[in-house]
Scaffold this active site. Structure first.
Site, PDB file in Angstrom:
ATOM      1  N   ASP A   1       0.871  -1.169   0.000  1.00 30.72           N
ATOM      2  CA  ASP A   1       0.000   0.000   0.000  1.00 30.72           C
ATOM      3  C   ASP A   1       0.911   1.222   0.000  1.00 30.72           C
ATOM      4  O   ASP A   1       2.127   1.113   0.214  1.00 30.72           O
ATOM      5  CB  ASP A   1      -0.967  -0.021   1.191  1.00 30.72           C
ATOM      6  CG  ASP A   1      -2.166   0.914   0.965  1.00 30.72           C
ATOM      7  OD1 ASP A   1      -2.082   1.802   0.091  1.00 30.72           O
ATOM      8  OD2 ASP A   1      -3.184   0.757   1.668  1.00 30.72           O
TER       9      ASP A   1
HETATM   10  C1  NOJ Z   1      -3.944   4.056  -0.006  1.00 31.94           C
HETATM   11  C2  NOJ Z   1      -5.124   3.132   0.001  1.00 31.94           C
HETATM   12  O1  NOJ Z   1      -5.154   2.415   1.209  1.00 31.94           O
HETATM   13  C3  NOJ Z   1      -5.116   2.162  -1.160  1.00 31.94           C
HETATM   14  O2  NOJ Z   1      -6.301   1.421  -1.148  1.00 31.94           O
HETATM   15  C4  NOJ Z   1      -4.951   2.898  -2.455  1.00 31.94           C
HETATM   16  O3  NOJ Z   1      -4.974   1.999  -3.535  1.00 31.94           O
HETATM   17  C5  NOJ Z   1      -3.654   3.685  -2.418  1.00 31.94           C
HETATM   18  N1  NOJ Z   1      -3.691   4.623  -1.303  1.00 31.94           N
HETATM   19  C6  NOJ Z   1      -3.389   4.441  -3.694  1.00 31.94           C
HETATM   20  O4  NOJ Z   1      -4.246   5.508  -3.794  1.00 31.94           O
END
Ligand code: NOJ
Length: 873
Positions: free
Chosen positions: A292
């Site tokens: 993530d």
């Molecule tokens: C953080 C989020 O938790 C995730 O789901 C997302 O894909 C990424 N940011 C990218 O935006």
């Protein structure tokens, strides 16, 4: 630079001292056995082998990776930094082979940060359709749109959070707190996305059940608090939270995103047990694990613990430094990380690429996440690379049709004392509530939908897309009534008491729209930091309903919400003649609800969660305040597998509307259960050994070859794999470079490894999917309208630790009035098994098992026993 050195050192030293990033500390007032649980180390990280139907993609990937230089391999694994390129995540390109930079883009319900895209119903809403065909079509159409915009990896579907607590801010991005329903939905969505030629990234692995404290950092006024640790036992992991991930892996998900928080006190993206043993070992995952955004907290340690791609690439957003990039190059050159581990990461990425056929797609990314300007800087943060960045390609096709149908099919009729369907010729129709109309700033007025103005059709955060338009309920109802020559008026200010009262008293029918919102933790809306603070309606919805229904005895309530809300104050009022849950329906919201209200569609959705009368009925609360000083709050999942309806059943709490509940404009009867035992062999644990880890190609030992090319353009903070010095210590930018660390035992061992008994193929041991029983019942439409019935099949596994019933089959059947249809469910070995922590495998217990079929988790008129004696382990 000093802060950076500390970051590296802290992370590396920590990883070395506690191989899984487990560390002492904590809240000694909590005596739970799970408090400060640790996660066992598991090394080496399993290498991809091309098992199942991955053989061809694996062969192609190997051939591709074999030609790559070390720098090119590193480039595949490392993001180029936040806002460094057009997508929310980008890795480096391989210009020598004409291989473009891969583009990763949110979200699970459409394309985030782009124009001319569709806004589909959210995951937790489509789940209410219980319709496999719609799960697949939604995935396929989202995939088509991503493909046409030039996206390689769609950052969805989401199945973590699963929805342990209904207040969890991102539950709506996923499907349901029931693992079986979520498992079916995610598998069909993954197939849909990937059949359209885009890699699905199933997320967040795992236990990402709340927003507060998901990352180490500052929260509200609390100062620095380390990331929360979700602590759970092996049985709960397997029987609940991992279950749908197994389905996603079996369906072939090409990517999996690891989560922000810790699990058993080990940071999820460097948790070797979860990533190496569980995901790549037991579940036989053949694709790649991506972090993530900013969830990577170490370089070498995360590589050993199975991470394959770091996103968006930096140690922190826009830091310009990376745990990988040049540091991964250094760690290979100095021998810390063996070549096979980097080769495996690159091969996994390319295997997923070939698996979904991306080599046959040639659509360069034609939009830019950071601006809608047609011309601008492709390196947005650096402010360089001016050119055409947004081609404004309309990728929506005719998806609006299915979005409308899906939203209507996902609408759940909770109460109807005869008011619905409406005829459209009611003398005076009133519409109430700010949830009836589009907010004053338009449907995209707040970035990432980070406000609750007007009708709610998606939650907030990264799990969003820009609406191409949003049909508000009021518009659609107006069209309906006006075209029938009727009278329709509205008050869309929840606090305009005088106007509400005077109009309510004149109405022949009053339709009240109310909502409850939530989202991702980086945005706080009305005091809710992602997670909801409570389950009540927003905008004083209860008072609105009360004010209208006190004066109109034909009040219909429509709820747009991210999950369960409290309906205690109004659901049993005589003046409330109907209640509908319409979830987060996406762009066609108004048309879909009008289809239901006016009977063009007969509601057939069923609740994918339970509606109780107090939040405490659902189990442990979220953690809203630090419980461990600056250390990780310890979130002990003591309730085990008992969440949502399993918790209500266990505690004998009568819900208001149970899981699986939903009415129709017709009625159905259930008869004739028939169970046939299907011959299947004995369950054989997987044995044997893997091959040795392959190394693909060679790399130059001449450090000079790794320096920045003399003519390289270097946009600020852009992360490259190159070194800025032939002195590896200097190139690493770590003043402690050269300090000896003891890496976890086995981490560098590329020799053949023992296979895992519960593994053997993507998703786990293939025999878990052997069908042991086939169940059939007859469903008759006993009313006078055609309708859909979601028939549900539950099992009682019979043991003292088992839930009363667990969902193990369902189908949505369309039945004409007076006609009957046959419901069929295949019960697999996995369906009747429990996870045995001693043998580390699935076993069928000796307890008597019963199958139940019916219309909801608490309306199960048919039952039969299942004779599993031949299969007991
Ligand atoms: C953080 C989020 O938790 C995730 O789901 C997302 O894909 C990424 N940011 C990218 O935006």
């Amino acid at each position: 630079m000093l802060w950076l050195a500390t970051t590296f050192l802290a992370a590396l030293a920590h990883a070395q001292q506690y191989p899984n990033n487990t560390s002492p500390g904590g809240n000694d007032t909590d005596n739970s056995p799970l408090n400060f649980a640790t996660s066992p180390p598991f090394y080496p990280s399993p290498w991809v082998e091309g098992t199942g139907d991955w053989a061809q993609a694996y062969a192609q990937a190997k051939a591709f990776v074999s030609q790559l230089t070390l720098l090119e391999k590193v480039n595949l694994t490392t993001g180029t930094g936040w806002q460094s390129n057009k997508c929310v995540g980008n890795v480096g390109s391989i210009p020598r082979l004409g291989f473009p930079a891969l583009c990763m883009q949110d979200s699970p319900l459409g394309i985030r940060f782009a124009d001319y895209v569709s806004a589909f119903p959210a995951g937790g809403t489509i789940a209410a359709s219980w319709d496999r065909g719609e799960f697949y079509r939604r995935g396929y159409q989202m995939g088509q749109e991503h493909r046409a915009k030039g996206v390689d990896v769609q950052l969805g579907p989401a199945i973590g959070p699963l929805g342990r607590n209904p207040k969890g801010g991102r539950n709506w991005e996923g499907y349901s707190p029931d693992p079986y329903l979520t498992g079916v939905a995610v598998a069909d969505t993954v197939r849909g996305i990937q059949d359209a030629g885009v890699i699905a990234c199933t997320k967040h692995f795992i236990m990402n059940e709340q927003e507060h404290f998901r990352q180490p950092g500052q929260f509200e006024d609390f100062g620095f608090v380390d990331a929360l640790s979700a602590n759970l036992d092996d049985k709960t992991l397997h029987e609940l939270y991992l279950w749908p991930f197994a389905d996603a892996v079996r369906a072939g998900t090409g990517a999996i995103m690891c989560a922000y928080q810790k699990v058993n006190n080990s940071q999820a993206c460097q948790n070797s047990y979860l990533q190496n043993y569980i995901l790549k070992g037991e579940l036989g995952f053949q694709g790649f694990i991506m972090s993530d955004w900013d969830a990577q907290h170490s370089g070498v340690a995360s590589s050993f613990a199975g991470l394959d791609m770091t996103m968006p690439g930096g140690t922190d957003f826009n830091s310009g430094f990376s745990f990988w990039g040049p540091n991964l190059t250094v760690s290979i050159l100095n021998g810390t990380v063996p070549q096979w581990r980097l080769d495996d990461a690159a091969t996994r990425i390319m295997t997923a690429y070939y698996y979904v056929g991306r080599d046959k797609v040639n659509v360069p990314t034609n939009f830019d996440s950071w601006t809608r300007d047609t011309y601008g800087n492709v390196h947005y943060y650096a402010g360089t690379g001016y050119g055409l960045i947004n081609e404004h390609v309309d990728v929506r096709g005719d998806h609006f049709r299915s979005i409308r149908r899906m939203a209507a099919k996902s609408t759940v009729l909770l109460k109807n004392s005869g008011a619905l369907p409406l005829s459209g010729t009611e003398k005076w129709t009133s519409v109430f509530g700010d949830d009836a109309a589009v907010g004053k700033y338009g449907p995209n007025g707040c970035p990432d939908r980070g406000c609750n103005n007007g009708t709610l059709a998606m939650g907030w955060g990264s799990g969003t897309a820009d609406f191409p338009y949003l049909i508000a309920p009021l518009e659609a109802i107006k069209n309906e009534v006006a075209s029938n020559g009727g009278v329709v008026q509205s008050v869309t200010d929840n606090y305009a008491y005088n106007q509400i009262q005077s109009m309510a008293s004149q109405s022949s029918v009053a339709i009240v729209f109310v909502n409850a919102d939530s989202g991702e933790g980086y945005i706080t809306v009305d005091g809710n930091m992602g997670d909801r603070n409570n389950l009540t309606l927003w905008g004083s919805g209860d008072a609105l309903i009360q004010n209208v229904s006190a004066l109109c005895n034909n009040t219909i309530v429509v709820i747009h919400s991210v999950g369960p809300v409290l309906v205690n104050s109004f659901y049993d009022s005589e003046n409330i003649t109907a209640i509908l849950w319409a979830g987060l329906p996406g762009q066609e919201s108004g048309n879909a609800i009008a289809d239901i209200l006016y009977g063009r569609r007969n509601p057939g959705g069923k609740l994918p969660f339970t509606i109780g009368s107090s939040v405490s009925e659902y189990g442990p609360d979220l953690i809203y305040e630090p419980t461990n000083g600056h250390g990780s709050p310890q979130d002990n999942f003591e309730e085990g597998v008992f969440i949502d309806y399993r918790a209500f059943d266990k505690k004998n709490i009568e819900p208001i509307y149970e899981f699986g509940f939903g009415l129709s404009y017709t009625t159905f009867s259930y008869s004739d259960i028939k169970v046939v035992k299907v011959p299947a062999g004995a369950y054989t644990p997987t044995t044997g050994q893997t091959m040795a880890a392959p190394t693909l190609g060679n790399y130059s030992r001449n450090i000079e070859d790794y320096l920045f090319p003399a003519n390289a353009t270097r946009p600020a903070t852009f992360i490259f794999p190159y070194l800025n010095s032939t002195d590896l210590g200097e190139a690493s930018q770590d003043p402690d470079y050269g300090v000896e660390y003891t890496w976890p035992a086995g981490a560098t061992d590329g020799s053949p490894q023992a296979r895992i008994a519960a593994g053997g193929a993507p998703g786990g041991n293939p025999q878990l999917w052997d069908v042991l029983f086939s169940v059939e019942t007859t469903i008759t439409n006993t009313g006078s309208r055609a309708g859909d019935e979601v028939v549900q099949c539950y099992l009682s596994l019979g043991g003292p630790e088992d839930p009363k019933v667990v969902l193990r089959g369902f189908d949505r059947l369309s039945i004409q009035p007076g006609q009957s249809a046959t419901f069929h469910a295949d019960i697999t070995r996995r369906d009747v098994s429990n996870w045995d922590t001693v043998s580390q495998n699935w076993v069928i217990s000796e307890y008597p098992k019963t199958v139940h079929v019916g219309a909801s988790s608490r309306n199960l008129p048919l039952e039969a026993s299942l004779d599993t004696s031949d299969y007991q382990s």
